[in-house]
Design a protein around this motif. Structure first.
Motif, short mmCIF file in Angstrom:
data_model
loop_
_atom_site.label_atom_id
_atom_site.label_comp_id
_atom_site.label_asym_id
_atom_site.label_seq_id
_atom_site.Cartn_x
_atom_site.Cartn_y
_atom_site.Cartn_z
N THR A 236 0.84 -1.21 0.00
CA THR A 236 0.00 0.00 0.00
C THR A 236 0.87 1.25 0.00
O THR A 236 0.62 2.20 -0.76
N GLN A 240 1.24 4.14 -2.90
CA GLN A 240 0.98 5.55 -2.53
C GLN A 240 2.13 6.45 -2.94
O GLN A 240 1.92 7.59 -3.40
N GLU A 269 -5.81 2.88 -2.55
CA GLU A 269 -4.65 3.49 -3.21
C GLU A 269 -4.58 3.13 -4.69
O GLU A 269 -4.25 3.96 -5.53
N ASN A 272 -7.11 5.20 -6.44
CA ASN A 272 -6.63 6.58 -6.56
C ASN A 272 -5.66 6.75 -7.73
O ASN A 272 -5.65 7.77 -8.42
#
Length: 513
Positions: A236, A240, A269, A272
């Protein structure tokens, strides 16, 4: 779209899900409602009609067995070698992209470290030995080491419970994305009420947990190892902080009722970075893994986690009879926190539940199992609450190997035993449920979560036996025909008493003695 999937046309609700173009979609799918068929239909629609490439679809399931099964079905149906990831396999792929050096920790590492702490490490610390004795309200006089070793020898069951609580706490601590700083917050919270012995016990427990957690993390760091939760967290962070060559346009997640905070953060993430659409599929009625960190609130409150999302349901079930659906659905919906579903079936079976009382479990179990096999000739699934339940039901005429039950006088009898947790996603013509006893380790289990787990668990359910009720729902709905409930004549479980009281019209009581 009117394509056949695995030889079947999708029903109206399944079609609506396949054609839906919502940015974030939650599919609430009842037991036996064809959710895998719907997922395959969605993949077919995305590739055939929306012109997506298979590598633009990220498909995730929660276990290796379920991901392998879905991957094979995609291959068989569409002749496409499309990867289906578990969260751990996806995390490993991301770490490999980032060229991050790591070794995967032994899955039993935490258990070994906890065991060594109580047997070996603690002997070097009078302070920690004193803490354990104080926790169990043992007043010590003389040599602390001798007192501790004597207590350890005489209280094996209590120590086992404490070990299990320690492992559960640390696992939940990590999968809910807590950090070392959170231990300080927990300790401060317990210190505020130190005059109350329960909170004094909490401080002792938190101190023990912290020391074992530090031992565990030190071992992982020194050996450059990652456990499963570390893999997801590190993946993660990498997503990011870095630009990834991901071209995902659609993400599909199966069994979403079993998600946890660290899994959610990884998907968030990736969303995103890719701006992909998301479809998650699951059944809150079958959320049975809270002890591993799964947070049902993420499923039930999906719209709070994803703005402008949509919820659709699959309510036609093709496994169970309408009568069994009515009983099982009403039973699990006694907990009003569940999402209401109006499940329907075209199958009928006036009395799908067969209740078998026994005085002698081994004799009754053998008779009922052999009777069912003689009548049907089909494999029989036997379900229990705990791994060792089966040994209370098989006599010298049966052997048990690799989950299979083998009858000494007729090797053609096909039967196997699983815990209900391991049965999710499976089905058989007929199912036998054992250990329906009014006992601490019966079904429902009466083992209560220690209140200290509230620090690391988001469980806000107030309904008695809420997770056990869902577990029993899973057991009831594995059958395509009848489910046989074996219960002692005296001290049958609360669930049996409730079924007799509320649903007797759907139950046939069988006497095999």
């Amino acid at each position: 779209m009117n394509d056949k999937i695995c030889g079947y046309y999708l029903d109206e609700q399944q079609q609506a899900i396949v054609l839906d173009n919502s940015k974030y979609l939650l599919v609430v799918a009842g037991a036996g409602s064809g959710k895998t068929l719907t997922i395959l239909g969605k993949i077919n629609y995305l590739i055939k009609y929306k012109q997506l490439l298979s590598e633009e679809i990220l498909c995730i399931s929660f276990t290796k067995a379920s991901s392998d099964s879905l991957k094979q079905k995609i291959k068989n149906e569409f002749n496409i070698d499309m990867p289906v990831y578990t969260f751990h396999k996806l995390s490993l792929k991301i770490l490999q992209l980032g060229k991050i050096n790591y070794h995967i920790a032994d899955p039993n590492l935490l258990d070994m470290i906890v065991d060594n702490f109580f047997r070996i490490d603690i002997l070097n610390s009078n302070y920690h030995m004193q803490l354990i004795l104080l926790y169990f309200k043992k007043i010590t006089v003389g040599n602390i080491r001798e007192n501790y070793l004597k207590f350890l020898e005489e209280n094996q069951d209590n120590i086992k419970i404490l070990k299990r609580l320690t492992i559960t706490f640390i696992h939940l601590f990590k999968c809910n994305n807590n950090t070392l700083q959170d231990f300080s917050k927990f300790l401060m919270s317990s210190k505020r009420k130190i005059l109350n012995f329960n909170y004094r016990k909490e401080k002792i427990l938190l101190t023990i947990f912290l020391n074992i957690y530090l031992l565990y993390e030190t071992y992982l760091n020194n050996n450059q190892e990652l456990d499963f939760d570390d893999m997801i967290s590190k993946a993660t962070y990498y997503v990011q902080e870095n630009e990834l060559n991901f071209h995902y346009k659609y993400i599909i997640i199966d069994e979403y009722q079993d998600t946890s905070m660290v899994r959610f953060l990884l998907i968030k993430e990736i969303l995103n970075k890719t701006n992909a659409n998301l479809m998650v599929v699951g059944d809150d009625f079958q959320s049975i893994y809270r002890f591993t960190g799964c947070d049902l609130a993420m499923f039930i409150n999906f719209k709070e986690y994803f703005n402008n999302s949509k919820i659709l349901k699959i309510e036609n079930t093709y496994r169970n009879s309408q009568e069994l659906i009515k009983v099982a659905g009403n039973f699990v919906m006694k907990n009003k926190a569940q999402i209401n579903k109006q499940l329907k079936s075209f199958k009928t079976n006036p009395k799908p539940i067969k209740l078998v009382y026994y005085k002698e479990p081994k004799q009754t179990f053998s008779k009922i199992l052999l009777n069912i096999f003689q009548e049907t000739g089909k494999p029989i699934m036997v379900l229990g609450r705990n791994n060792n339940d089966i040994f209370n039901y098989i006599n010298e005429n049966w052997s048990f190997n690799d989950w299979k039950l083998i009858y000494k006088y007729n090797k053609s009898v096909q039967a196997y035993f699983l815990t209900t947790h391991k049965s999710k996603g499976l089905e058989e013509e007929n199912v036998i449920i054992i250990n329906l006893c009014d006992d601490v380790l019966g079904f429902p289990s009466k083992l209560k979560d220690d209140k200290i787990l509230r620090y690391v668990s988001n469980n806000n359910e107030k309904f008695l036996f809420s997770e056990e009720r869902r577990l029993f729902y899973v057991a009831l709905t594995r059958t395509k025909n009848c489910v046989y409930l074996l219960a002692p004549l005296k001290k049958s479980s609360n669930f049996i008493k409730e079924l007799i009281r509320d649903y007797f019209d759907y139950i046939e009581v069988i006497n095999v003695n």
